[in-house]
Write a protein that holds these residues in place. Structure first.
Motif, mmCIF file in Angstrom:
data_model
loop_
_atom_site.group_PDB
_atom_site.id
_atom_site.type_symbol
_atom_site.label_atom_id
_atom_site.label_comp_id
_atom_site.label_asym_id
_atom_site.label_seq_id
_atom_site.Cartn_x
_atom_site.Cartn_y
_atom_site.Cartn_z
ATOM 1 N N GLY A 182 12.030 71.702 94.382
ATOM 2 C CA GLY A 182 12.252 72.298 94.975
ATOM 3 C C GLY A 182 13.746 73.336 94.480
ATOM 4 O O GLY A 182 13.736 74.466 94.259
ATOM 5 N N TYR A 183 14.643 71.891 93.435
ATOM 6 C CA TYR A 183 15.701 72.913 92.247
ATOM 7 C C TYR A 183 16.540 72.050 91.746
ATOM 8 O O TYR A 183 15.362 70.767 91.750
ATOM 9 C CB TYR A 183 16.872 72.991 93.685
ATOM 10 N N THR A 184 17.075 72.116 90.681
ATOM 11 C CA THR A 184 17.034 71.541 89.256
ATOM 12 C C THR A 184 18.156 70.613 89.774
ATOM 13 O O THR A 184 18.798 71.383 89.894
ATOM 14 C CB THR A 184 17.770 72.534 88.275
ATOM 15 N N ARG A 185 18.488 69.185 89.281
ATOM 16 C CA ARG A 185 19.367 68.492 89.557
ATOM 17 C C ARG A 185 19.286 68.203 87.933
ATOM 18 O O ARG A 185 20.518 67.674 87.921
ATOM 19 C CB ARG A 185 18.811 67.005 90.048
ATOM 20 N N THR A 186 18.009 67.825 87.259
ATOM 21 C CA THR A 186 17.564 67.396 85.931
ATOM 22 C C THR A 186 17.012 68.368 85.263
ATOM 23 O O THR A 186 15.969 68.102 85.141
ATOM 24 C CB THR A 186 17.447 65.807 85.205
ATOM 25 N N GLY A 187 17.990 69.162 83.790
ATOM 26 C CA GLY A 187 16.687 70.703 83.920
ATOM 27 C C GLY A 187 16.917 70.506 82.482
ATOM 28 O O GLY A 187 18.448 70.336 81.499
ATOM 29 N N VAL A 188 16.457 71.335 81.441
ATOM 30 C CA VAL A 188 16.550 72.070 80.179
ATOM 31 C C VAL A 188 16.507 73.459 80.318
ATOM 32 O O VAL A 188 15.412 73.678 81.478
ATOM 33 C CB VAL A 188 15.357 71.373 79.640
ATOM 34 N N THR A 189 16.825 74.639 78.972
ATOM 35 C CA THR A 189 17.490 75.868 79.135
ATOM 36 C C THR A 189 16.944 76.112 77.959
ATOM 37 O O THR A 189 17.770 75.617 77.160
ATOM 38 C CB THR A 189 18.687 76.429 80.385
ATOM 39 N N PHE A 190 16.131 76.841 77.832
ATOM 40 C CA PHE A 190 15.899 77.482 76.024
ATOM 41 C C PHE A 190 16.084 79.193 76.044
ATOM 42 O O PHE A 190 15.784 79.583 77.334
ATOM 43 C CB PHE A 190 14.560 76.712 75.611
#
Length: 197
Positions: A182-190
């Motif tokens: 539902g929401y980001t705790r661990t993530g990546v952005t490009f």
């Protein structure tokens, strides 16, 4: 014969279909062109790819994060252009360019304290041999979450060969990366910020 006076304002925002007059550089001849051609010439929107992915479930212990990735799809995600693609934690870029890559982790200690949790962005130039291009460390203690952010610029001069994946390692194995759908705790952005070199 039309007379150009410039006395009347267009009265609206310029759109791609609007026609402009331009000197063709060969003796002062004026020719018409669309605003879309000017936009293409000067670059238009410089950001052509902006994409985010997150873990949907916990990843436990050290190793590459190979499962439970999803493209962010809730709360008005600001995604631009063609999406990254992902298979078993290996991310493929949709086009060549220089990309800003950000890896954010949130880690919990399952029991006791974990003095060091290392997050790494790994890149391959040949679709085979990976090496850590950037890393960052945090720790997690019982009842307290550790967070860390890793940032790298990746030169994607070949979309078949240049790929990336994400690693986490701990001084003890009693930890997990947080995940949530539902929401980001661990993530990546490009974010593609320019051309490849």
């Amino acid at each position: 014969t039309a007379v150009l006076t410039g006395a009347t304002d267009i009265g609206a925002a310029i759109v791609d279909a609007d026609l402009l007059l331009i000197d063709d550089g060969a003796g002062g001849t004026l020719r018409k062109t669309t605003a879309a051609r000017i936009k293409t010439y000067v670059g238009g929107n410089p950001i052509t790819v902006a994409d985010q992915w997150r873990l949907t479930a916990a990843h436990t212990g050290s190793g590459f994060v190979t499962a439970n990735w999803e493209r962010i799809d809730t709360d008005q995600p600001g995604l631009i252009g063609t999406a990254m693609s992902q298979s078993s934690g290996v991310f493929t870029f949709p086009s060549t360019g220089t990309y800003l890559v950000m890896y954010v982790i949130a880690a919990d200690a399952d029991s006791g304290n974990v003095a060091s949790i290392n997050a790494q962005i790994s890149v391959t130039p040949d679709n085979n041999n990976y090496s850590a291009t950037a890393s960052s460390e945090t720790s997690a203690h019982a009842g307290f979450r550790g967070t860390s952010t890793v940032i790298a610029l990746v030169n994607v001069n070949n979309t078949t060969n240049v790929r990336t994946k994400f690693y986490v390692g701990g001084s003890a194995e009693s930890f997990n990366l947080n995940g949530n759908t539902g929401y980001t705790r661990t993530g990546v952005t490009f974010i593609r910020i320019g051309d490849s070199t």
